[in-house]
Enzyme design. Structure first.
Site, PDB file in Angstrom:
ATOM      1  N   SER A  97      58.821  95.372  34.896  1.00  0.00           N
ATOM      2  CA  SER A  97      58.999  95.423  36.217  1.00  0.00           C
ATOM      3  C   SER A  97      60.113  94.416  37.039  1.00  0.00           C
ATOM      4  CB  SER A  97      57.707  95.241  36.946  1.00  0.00           C
ATOM      5  OG  SER A  97      57.085  94.026  36.769  1.00  0.00           O
ATOM      6  N   ASP A 226      52.858  99.250  46.028  1.00  0.00           N
ATOM      7  CA  ASP A 226      53.022 100.204  45.225  1.00  0.00           C
ATOM      8  C   ASP A 226      53.103 101.546  45.547  1.00  0.00           C
ATOM      9  OD1 ASP A 226      52.894 100.534  42.101  1.00  0.00           O
ATOM     10  OD2 ASP A 226      51.112 101.468  42.741  1.00  0.00           O
ATOM     11  N   LYS A 230      56.232 104.238  45.694  1.00  0.00           N
ATOM     12  CA  LYS A 230      56.223 105.645  45.201  1.00  0.00           C
ATOM     13  C   LYS A 230      56.605 106.566  46.403  1.00  0.00           C
ATOM     14  CE  LYS A 230      52.883 104.472  41.597  1.00  0.00           C
ATOM     15  NZ  LYS A 230      51.487 104.289  41.681  1.00  0.00           N
TER      16      LYS A 230
HETATM   17  P1  NHO Z   1      53.696  94.361  31.730  1.00  0.00           P
HETATM   18  O1  NHO Z   1      52.328  94.543  30.797  1.00  0.00           O
HETATM   19  O2  NHO Z   1      53.550  93.019  32.509  1.00  0.00           O
HETATM   20  O3  NHO Z   1      54.701  94.122  30.537  1.00  0.00           O
HETATM   21  C1  NHO Z   1      55.994  93.842  30.985  1.00  0.00           C
HETATM   22  C2  NHO Z   1      56.923  93.664  29.788  1.00  0.00           C
HETATM   23  O4  NHO Z   1      58.234  93.219  30.098  1.00  0.00           O
HETATM   24  C3  NHO Z   1      56.525  92.175  29.144  1.00  0.00           C
HETATM   25  O5  NHO Z   1      56.623  92.289  27.779  1.00  0.00           O
HETATM   26  C4  NHO Z   1      57.517  91.293  29.676  1.00  0.00           C
HETATM   27  O6  NHO Z   1      57.605  90.095  28.768  1.00  0.00           O
HETATM   28  C5  NHO Z   1      58.789  91.920  29.831  1.00  0.00           C
HETATM   29  N1  NHO Z   1      59.767  91.406  30.690  1.00  0.00           N
HETATM   30  C6  NHO Z   1      59.518  91.345  31.965  1.00  0.00           C
HETATM   31  N2  NHO Z   1      60.661  91.002  32.733  1.00  0.00           N
HETATM   32  C7  NHO Z   1      61.430  90.829  31.758  1.00  0.00           C
HETATM   33  C8  NHO Z   1      63.111  90.874  31.594  1.00  0.00           C
HETATM   34  N3  NHO Z   1      63.688  90.209  32.543  1.00  0.00           N
HETATM   35  N4  NHO Z   1      63.549  90.740  30.273  1.00  0.00           N
HETATM   36  C9  NHO Z   1      62.839  91.229  29.305  1.00  0.00           C
HETATM   37  N5  NHO Z   1      61.655  91.458  29.401  1.00  0.00           N
HETATM   38  C10 NHO Z   1      61.084  91.396  30.430  1.00  0.00           C
HETATM   39  O7  NHO Z   1      53.735  95.649  32.555  1.00  0.00           O
HETATM   40  P2  NHO Z   1      53.331  96.940  32.181  1.00  0.00           P
HETATM   41  O8  NHO Z   1      52.046  97.333  32.669  1.00  0.00           O
HETATM   42  O9  NHO Z   1      53.587  97.349  30.746  1.00  0.00           O
HETATM   43  O10 NHO Z   1      54.276  97.923  33.043  1.00  0.00           O
HETATM   44  C11 NHO Z   1      55.514  98.085  32.853  1.00  0.00           C
HETATM   45  C12 NHO Z   1      56.323  98.825  33.781  1.00  0.00           C
HETATM   46  O11 NHO Z   1      55.695 100.124  34.097  1.00  0.00           O
HETATM   47  C13 NHO Z   1      56.143  98.274  35.116  1.00  0.00           C
HETATM   48  O12 NHO Z   1      57.566  98.657  35.911  1.00  0.00           O
HETATM   49  C14 NHO Z   1      55.370  98.869  35.833  1.00  0.00           C
HETATM   50  O13 NHO Z   1      55.506  99.092  37.440  1.00  0.00           O
HETATM   51  C15 NHO Z   1      55.386 100.416  35.195  1.00  0.00           C
HETATM   52  N6  NHO Z   1      54.309 101.280  35.401  1.00  0.00           N
HETATM   53  C16 NHO Z   1      53.326 100.826  34.995  1.00  0.00           C
HETATM   54  C17 NHO Z   1      52.087 101.629  35.164  1.00  0.00           C
HETATM   55  C18 NHO Z   1      50.668 101.284  34.461  1.00  0.00           C
HETATM   56  O14 NHO Z   1      49.678 101.983  34.524  1.00  0.00           O
HETATM   57  N7  NHO Z   1      50.529 100.125  33.838  1.00  0.00           N
HETATM   58  C19 NHO Z   1      52.069 102.747  35.752  1.00  0.00           C
HETATM   59  C20 NHO Z   1      53.494 103.138  36.536  1.00  0.00           C
HETATM   60  C21 NHO Z   1      54.521 102.288  36.188  1.00  0.00           C
HETATM   61  O15 NHO Z   1      51.416 105.040  36.493  1.00  0.00           O
HETATM   62  C22 NHO Z   1      50.897 103.501  36.405  1.00  0.00           C
HETATM   63  C23 NHO Z   1      50.999 102.877  37.673  1.00  0.00           C
HETATM   64  O16 NHO Z   1      51.392 103.285  38.811  1.00  0.00           O
HETATM   65  C24 NHO Z   1      49.811 101.963  37.884  1.00  0.00           C
HETATM   66  C25 NHO Z   1      49.680 101.216  39.391  1.00  0.00           C
HETATM   67  N8  NHO Z   1      49.204 100.047  39.318  1.00  0.00           N
HETATM   68  C26 NHO Z   1      48.582 102.120  40.013  1.00  0.00           C
HETATM   69  O17 NHO Z   1      48.660 103.470  40.367  1.00  0.00           O
HETATM   70  O18 NHO Z   1      47.471 101.693  40.279  1.00  0.00           O
END
Ligand code: NHO
Length: 367
Positions: A97, A226, A230
């Site tokens: 993110s 968030d 969207k």
């Molecule tokens: P994490 O678990 O924090 O993982 C992030 C990773 O990125 C880590 O490995 C970190 O070290 C790495 N990182 C961060 N900055 C970095 C950089 N500058 N260089 C290299 N690596 C870097 O985050 P998530 O959960 O895996 O999420 C990843 C992306 O997916 C985010 O942009 C998040 O917004 C997006 N996302 C996640 C979800 C979900 O369910 N986890 C959803 C959508 C998008 O559909 C989901 C949703 O909308 C959830 C929302 N909270 C809701 O509706 O309630």
């Protein structure tokens, strides 16, 4: 000599979504005899794995390689140079993110590197940044897809694009776009109470955190940003030049007194003192036979966007939602008075990674 097409894959981010993505990538690589998917770079914010000669990194062993690696991530400009010099097409998968990575999308795309991502940041920065991203892709021929930035694996972005590109006119979009807030209100104000005890607002927030639905600091869900992000993406795709998620009203569910407390833990500790605020709103809705839901809506005709609490009849599709489901309702010229509705699970690693993977498959067929 092998006739398989080779495509390099670079993955930034190996957290909740990134880990699931790697599992699905290993499966895809095994099922795609026509394309050799070569993982050439993988990084978290602290560690990286890559080599100067772009040797394949084992996809199934990538997390172990990361754990034992002593390499650190390349800076974004150095990464772009590295990937642009690869001896075949490259797809960058941004599973972070990170704003820093999002800011570099126009540069990345202008160097011919395609992008697939669930990261909302690039698509919710300034409207100029949005235009720069798609202009860079159009000029270089690189592809950019972000299905999972809205509704996880649900086909939301692709549907909006199809509606617009086939000449339909989107009039209004509304829905429940946050899995976390959907879960919270479906348990705090259930349409059909099961007899199970419903906790106070603070207890339901604590439960949602315990179950892993919320961000580490629950305020990141409860401030409405968030959902605002969207909605910004949907409105822009529907044709509105929305400047940013801060350019329209967003109702925060965080009591003003707790907005600036130092940590998410302190917020949760003090939240019970403010339960009466949300209990009052819930009781007012119940008096009318309704339930509270947290909704985003954009009226394309009047160019108005808003995010906040509304009350709905218990039988309304928003009132009757279950679990952490999302629902997106599209009122369009073609669909008339019966809107197009997309509904289903809207949060979680595997389904979000599926949205990213679907995008990758689309890109592979186009480059
Ligand atoms: P994490 O678990 O924090 O993982 C992030 C990773 O990125 C880590 O490995 C970190 O070290 C790495 N990182 C961060 N900055 C970095 C950089 N500058 N260089 C290299 N690596 C870097 O985050 P998530 O959960 O895996 O999420 C990843 C992306 O997916 C985010 O942009 C998040 O917004 C997006 N996302 C996640 C979800 C979900 O369910 N986890 C959803 C959508 C998008 O559909 C989901 C949703 O909308 C959830 C929302 N909270 C809701 O509706 O309630």
């Amino acid at each position: 000599m092998s006739t398989r097409k080779r495509v390099f894959i670079a993955v930034i981010g190996a957290g909740g979504v990134g880990k699931c993505f790697l599992g699905q990538l290993a499966d895809l690589a095994a099922r795609r005899p026509d394309t050799r998917l070569s993982l050439c770079y993988i990084t978290t914010s602290k560690k990286a794995v890559y080599s100067d000669d772009y040797s394949d990194i084992s996809i199934t062993g990538a997390l172990d390689s990361l754990a034992t690696s002593s390499q650190t991530p390349l800076s974004v400009p150095a990464l772009v140079d590295y990937l642009a010099a690869a001896p075949a097409k490259v797809v960058l998968v941004d599973n972070t993110s990170s704003q820093l990575v999002a800011d570099a999308y126009p540069l990345i795309l202008s160097r011919g590197i395609s992008i697939v991502t669930p990261n909302k940041k690039a698509f919710t920065s300034s409207y100029k940044h949005w235009q720069d991203i798609f202009a860079a892709a159009a000029t270089s021929g690189a592809k950019v897809y972000h299905e999972a930035s809205c509704g996880a694996g649900l086909p939301v972005i692709s549907t909006v694009k199809d509606l617009v590109e086939t000449g339909d006119q989107i009039i209004r979009v509304e829905g429940i776009f946050s899995g976390t807030l959907s879960f919270l209100f479906n348990s705090f104000a259930p349409a059909n109470p099961t007899g199970a005890a419903v906790g106070k607002w603070s207890a339901e927030v604590a439960k949602a955190k315990e179950l892993g639905y919320t961000e580490p600091d629950p305020r990141d869900d409860l401030n409405g940003m968030d959902v605002a992000r969207k909605l910004t993406i949907l409105a822009r795709l529907a044709g509105l030049p929305v400047e940013s998620p801060a350019s329209f009203p967003v109702e925060s569910l965080i009591p003003r007194e707790l907005e600036s407390v130092a940590s998410g833990d302190e917020y949760l500790e003090k939240l019970p003192q403010y339960d009466s605020q949300m209990e009052g709103l819930k009781a007012a809705a119940e008096k009318e036979g309704k339930v509270l839901r947290y909704v985003g809506s954009v009226d394309v005709t009047t160019q108005s966007l808003k995010v906040g609490l509304q009350s709905f009849d218990r039988t309304h599709p928003f009132g009757a939602l279950k679990g952490s489901d999302n629902i997106f309702t599209f009122y369009t010229k073609r669909y008339g008075s019966t809107p197009l509705i997309i509904q289903g699970a809207g949060a979680g690693g595997e389904i979000t990674a599926m949205g990213v993977m679907g995008d990758l498959i689309k890109v592979l067929s186009q480059i």
